[in-house]
Design a protein around this motif. Structure first.
Motif, PDB file in Angstrom:
ATOM      1  N   VAL A 140       0.834  -1.202   0.000  1.00  0.00           N
ATOM      2  CA  VAL A 140       0.000   0.000   0.000  1.00  0.00           C
ATOM      3  C   VAL A 140       0.870   1.254   0.000  1.00  0.00           C
ATOM      4  O   VAL A 140       0.633   2.211  -0.758  1.00  0.00           O
ATOM      5  N   GLN A 186       2.423   1.691  -3.354  1.00  0.00           N
ATOM      6  CA  GLN A 186       1.404   2.129  -4.314  1.00  0.00           C
ATOM      7  C   GLN A 186       1.138   3.618  -4.174  1.00  0.00           C
ATOM      8  O   GLN A 186       0.962   4.324  -5.178  1.00  0.00           O
ATOM      9  N   GLU A 187       1.116   4.106  -2.954  1.00  0.00           N
ATOM     10  CA  GLU A 187       0.858   5.529  -2.728  1.00  0.00           C
ATOM     11  C   GLU A 187       1.971   6.396  -3.302  1.00  0.00           C
ATOM     12  O   GLU A 187       1.739   7.553  -3.663  1.00  0.00           O
ATOM     13  N   ASP A 212      -1.655  -0.021  -9.294  1.00  0.00           N
ATOM     14  CA  ASP A 212      -2.836  -0.022  -8.440  1.00  0.00           C
ATOM     15  C   ASP A 212      -3.608  -1.329  -8.603  1.00  0.00           C
ATOM     16  O   ASP A 212      -4.135  -1.629  -9.672  1.00  0.00           O
ATOM     17  N   ASP A 223      -5.633  -4.577  -5.777  1.00  0.00           N
ATOM     18  CA  ASP A 223      -5.958  -4.954  -4.401  1.00  0.00           C
ATOM     19  C   ASP A 223      -4.792  -5.751  -3.832  1.00  0.00           C
ATOM     20  O   ASP A 223      -4.531  -6.879  -4.272  1.00  0.00           O
TER      21      ASP A 223
END
Length: 231
Positions: A160, A163-164, A170, A172
């Motif tokens: 996460v 990804q940010e 992007d 799950d």
């Protein structure tokens, strides 16, 4: 009945994970005994499944008696859970570069997988013993799932965060990190959980290829590094 030690591998090939008593100059006898019990269990699991383990079989290679075992552990399950916690701590120490480091995330991941393979090459028989026991023993099954789940949680958080920063596409991350971690567990146990063990380098290269390709892209597989920068 033959002694447990008769089927052990040579000392130089035994598990690197070892219990150590506290480093004070005069270590208490109880601490030394606890460490000896943990190490005896590790040695036993190098050549025996968990269902063959008894208190007597563990204590046979120590200088203490049965009563000493129960002074430190309620039962064999608590002993196995303690060993699993020791292994968890050792693995967390070697995966820290990718989880916490800054700079090139691909190089950090490659370094982390190298360290993971080194630890698990040594601990393959123990991992095999507890994963096998987890299929028929509810208590060890729960401990094994909690063990894997902790790595799922921290891996999820790392993906996460990357990804940010735009370092990982992007998607799950939860099912992806679970799949990657279960792939690690299966591959490592299959390769290192029985004798003779496979050579660690090809196993590490295979896992690195899958992890790097999945998370950061196949272009970085060959070099194990990238131009990406994690802040």
């Amino acid at each position: 009945m033959s002694k447990i030690g008769s089927s052990r591998p040579p000392r130089s090939q035994r598990a690197r994970l070892r219990a150590r008593s506290q480093p004070e100059l005069k270590t208490r006898k109880s601490e030394r005994t606890r460490a000896a019990i943990l190490n005896a269990a590790l040695d036993f699991l190098w050549s025996h499944p968990f269902h063959e383990m008894t208190v007597n079989s563990v204590m046979a290679s120590t200088e203490a008696g049965r009563s000493a075992f129960y002074a430190h552990f309620k039962d064999l399950h608590e002993l196995m859970e303690t060993l699993l916690k020791m292994l968890q701590d050792e693995i967390f120490a070697v995966v820290e570069p990718w989880l916490e480091g800054s700079g090139d995330p691909v190089a950090l991941l490659d370094e982390t997988l190298t360290g993971l393979i080194q630890v698990c090459y040594q601990q393959g028989p123990f991992l095999r013993a507890i994963s096998d026991a987890a299929t028929t023993d509810d208590r060890l099954g729960k401990a094994w799932q909690q063990f894997l789940g902790r790595f799922d949680d921290v891996g999820y958080g790392r993906i996460v965060a990357d990804q940010e920063q735009g370092l990982i596409p992007d998607f799950d991350p939860r099912p992806v990190i679970i799949a990657l971690n279960r792939l690690n567990a299966y591959t490592i146990i299959k390769a290192f959980g029985q004798h003779p063990r496979r050579q660690p380098k090809p196993v590490g290269e295979a896992l690195a290829r899958i992890w790097i390709s999945t998370l950061y892209g196949p272009a970085f597989v060959a070099t194990g590094s990238s131009t990406l920068v994690r802040k």
